[in-house]
Design a protein around this motif. Structure first.
Motif, PDB file in Angstrom:
ATOM      1  N   THR A  86      82.525  81.997  52.002  1.00 55.21           N
ATOM      2  CA  THR A  86      83.080  82.273  53.130  1.00 55.21           C
ATOM      3  C   THR A  86      82.020  83.069  54.238  1.00 55.21           C
ATOM      4  O   THR A  86      80.951  83.086  53.970  1.00 55.21           O
ATOM      5  CB  THR A  86      84.176  83.571  52.932  1.00 55.21           C
TER       6      THR A  86
ATOM      7  N   TRP B 203      93.314  88.778  53.588  1.00 57.99           N
ATOM      8  CA  TRP B 203      93.281  88.285  52.195  1.00 57.99           C
ATOM      9  C   TRP B 203      94.196  87.565  51.593  1.00 57.99           C
ATOM     10  O   TRP B 203      94.466  87.234  50.468  1.00 57.99           O
ATOM     11  CB  TRP B 203      92.937  89.493  51.313  1.00 57.99           C
TER      12      TRP B 203
ATOM     13  N   VAL C 220      84.437  77.972  47.350  1.00 61.63           N
ATOM     14  CA  VAL C 220      84.454  78.221  48.903  1.00 61.63           C
ATOM     15  C   VAL C 220      83.332  79.484  49.045  1.00 61.63           C
ATOM     16  O   VAL C 220      83.735  80.539  48.687  1.00 61.63           O
ATOM     17  CB  VAL C 220      85.825  78.622  49.284  1.00 61.63           C
TER      18      VAL C 220
ATOM     19  N   HIS D 186      95.339  84.535  51.447  1.00 54.74           N
ATOM     20  CA  HIS D 186      95.065  83.198  50.854  1.00 54.74           C
ATOM     21  C   HIS D 186      93.747  83.298  50.140  1.00 54.74           C
ATOM     22  O   HIS D 186      93.706  82.352  49.362  1.00 54.74           O
ATOM     23  CB  HIS D 186      95.139  81.987  52.085  1.00 54.74           C
ATOM     24  N   LEU D 187      92.919  84.170  50.299  1.00 56.26           N
ATOM     25  CA  LEU D 187      91.860  84.376  49.523  1.00 56.26           C
ATOM     26  C   LEU D 187      92.208  84.720  47.989  1.00 56.26           C
ATOM     27  O   LEU D 187      91.589  84.374  47.129  1.00 56.26           O
ATOM     28  CB  LEU D 187      90.958  85.801  49.902  1.00 56.26           C
TER      29      LEU D 187
ATOM     30  N   GLU E 298      88.722  81.084  60.782  1.00 58.47           N
ATOM     31  CA  GLU E 298      88.581  80.889  59.185  1.00 58.47           C
ATOM     32  C   GLU E 298      89.735  81.490  58.506  1.00 58.47           C
ATOM     33  O   GLU E 298      90.013  80.832  57.537  1.00 58.47           O
ATOM     34  CB  GLU E 298      87.272  82.153  58.967  1.00 58.47           C
TER      35      GLU E 298
ATOM     36  N   THR F  59      83.115  77.551  54.582  1.00 63.64           N
ATOM     37  CA  THR F  59      83.979  77.731  56.043  1.00 63.64           C
ATOM     38  C   THR F  59      83.237  77.585  57.142  1.00 63.64           C
ATOM     39  O   THR F  59      83.667  76.898  58.427  1.00 63.64           O
ATOM     40  CB  THR F  59      84.861  79.077  55.933  1.00 63.64           C
TER      41      THR F  59
ATOM     42  N   THR G 102      88.076  86.026  43.277  1.00 66.83           N
ATOM     43  CA  THR G 102      87.120  86.161  44.497  1.00 66.83           C
ATOM     44  C   THR G 102      85.698  87.074  43.836  1.00 66.83           C
ATOM     45  O   THR G 102      86.273  87.962  42.879  1.00 66.83           O
ATOM     46  CB  THR G 102      87.767  87.136  45.667  1.00 66.83           C
TER      47      THR G 102
ATOM     48  N   PHE H  70      86.288  81.947  45.358  1.00 61.24           N
ATOM     49  CA  PHE H  70      86.046  82.207  46.755  1.00 61.24           C
ATOM     50  C   PHE H  70      84.770  83.271  46.719  1.00 61.24           C
ATOM     51  O   PHE H  70      84.959  84.227  46.102  1.00 61.24           O
ATOM     52  CB  PHE H  70      87.171  82.874  47.413  1.00 61.24           C
TER      53      PHE H  70
ATOM     54  N   SER I 192      93.730  77.174  50.271  1.00 58.19           N
ATOM     55  CA  SER I 192      94.305  78.012  49.297  1.00 58.19           C
ATOM     56  C   SER I 192      95.192  77.160  48.243  1.00 58.19           C
ATOM     57  O   SER I 192      95.486  77.380  47.154  1.00 58.19           O
ATOM     58  CB  SER I 192      95.254  79.031  49.839  1.00 58.19           C
TER      59      SER I 192
ATOM     60  N   LEU J 138      91.054  79.123  55.354  1.00 63.34           N
ATOM     61  CA  LEU J 138      91.372  79.619  54.048  1.00 63.34           C
ATOM     62  C   LEU J 138      92.792  79.286  53.763  1.00 63.34           C
ATOM     63  O   LEU J 138      92.953  79.064  52.465  1.00 63.34           O
ATOM     64  CB  LEU J 138      90.934  81.107  53.899  1.00 63.34           C
ATOM     65  N   GLU J 139      93.700  79.359  54.434  1.00 66.51           N
ATOM     66  CA  GLU J 139      95.125  78.912  54.438  1.00 66.51           C
ATOM     67  C   GLU J 139      95.098  77.583  53.744  1.00 66.51           C
ATOM     68  O   GLU J 139      96.039  77.224  52.858  1.00 66.51           O
ATOM     69  CB  GLU J 139      95.965  79.267  55.637  1.00 66.51           C
TER      70      GLU J 139
END
Length: 324
Positions: A204, A218, A202, A220-221, A187, A159, A226, A125, A195, A191-192
């Motif tokens: 964002t 955060w 991804v 699901h990030l 958003e 996203t 990241t 991400f 995940s 992201l959920e």
């Protein structure tokens, strides 16, 4: 958080060489181009992550290899070399015998080949203030990570594009009609859903309505690795501290959750997209090698439902709502 710059780390000429990884040793063969060169005219200097090889012959000095960014770390005391006809043969000992080297130097090609294997399908991400930069680098990373291994190909996702396709509206019009909080929540829902996906890069949303800006979004990030793509004006430690303080005042606390940070410099140019993507891969490689259980823990975190307990994963049955 592991930082990385986008400054080029490898300096070498077009000397032809052959490279072989015979774990736990490496063999490097470089063309000398002259059978009259003696061992006294060869200079080899090795440290844990750098290697310099020069030849002084007939009044000139030729650099065969000069890099401060070997693909992995070596044991300098185990370096031996000899001349075989018109080739200089250098044998190196790996510091990590299990690490597969894909070239002698860390380059775009060696990183894309090596990191895709280290990731084991874990997603990436990209967060940061610029949606455009996040998108460009996500696409570059996905292309690189899918180049050698079609079965492990990574897919770039945005996203912003997903939200606009779902609503048939632009972000600007949606923000005007619904407000920035509605975009943040939408958003977060995207992201959920992402995940649980493997092998995606991804990009964002940047700006004030991006979910990654908010520390409480955060959950699901943390399902992937990241990378904070930070546009930085800092020139020294003092200015870096001041910049970090200002970031916090400006509401960028969420980005501090990122496991990696790549400083892009304030004057961003799209021409540096591949350089920034390479810096991201370099930082990812170092992170993954520092803890070889990370991908397994990421997988467990996803299987348990991305409950927000990263990095201290709780036992099955743990209720986030009951946590103090």
């Amino acid at each position: 958080m592991l930082p990385c710059s986008i400054s080029p780390a490898v300096s070498t000429n077009a000397t032809h060489y052959e490279f072989f990884d015979d774990s736990p040793e490496l063999e490097l063969r470089l063309e000398l181009g002259d059978e009259g060169i003696s061992p006294r005219e060869v200079y080899v200097d090795a440290s844990e992550n750098s290697l310099v090889i020069r030849v002084q012959h007939s009044g000139y000095t030729k650099t065969l290899l000069d890099t401060n960014s070997l693909y992995g770390m070596i044991k300098p005391s185990g370096t031996i070399w000899y001349i075989d006809g018109t080739q200089l043969v250098v044998n190196l000992q790996k510091k990590d015998p299990e690490l597969k080297w894909h070239d002698i130097v860390e380059s775009w090609e060696s990183l894309t080949t090596g990191v895709v294997q280290l990731l084991k399908g874990t997603s990436i991400f990209l967060v940061g203030e610029s949606t455009e930069i996040n998108n460009k680098i996500a696409r570059e990373l996905a292309v690189g990570l899918g180049f050698m291994f079609l079965c492990d190909r990574y897919t770039p996702l945005s996203t912003k594009e997903l939200l606009e396709a779902y609503t048939s509206e632009t972000m600007d019009s949606w923000k005007t009609e619904e407000g920035s909080d509605a975009i943040t929540e939408a958003e977060a829902a995207i992201l959920e859903s992402l995940s649980s996906q493997a092998r995606v890069v991804v990009a964002t949303l940047g700006g004030k309505y991006g979910a990654a800006r908010r520390p409480n979004k955060w959950q699901h990030l943390f399902a992937g690795f990241t990378v904070w793509l930070s546009q930085s004006e800092a020139k020294d430690e003092e200015s870096a501290i001041e910049e970090a303080r200002k970031n916090m005042e400006d509401g960028l606390q969420g980005y501090s959750n990122a496991e990696l940070v790549v400083k892009l410099g304030g004057g961003w140019d799209a021409a540096y997209t591949k350089t920034a993507a390479q810096a991201s891969l370099s930082a990812l490689k170092r992170l993954l090698l520092s803890d070889k259980n990370l991908t397994g823990r990421k997988s467990l975190y996803v299987r348990l439902g991305c409950r927000g307990d990263w990095p201290d994963i709780k036992a099955p049955g743990w209720d986030p709502s009951a946590a103090s």
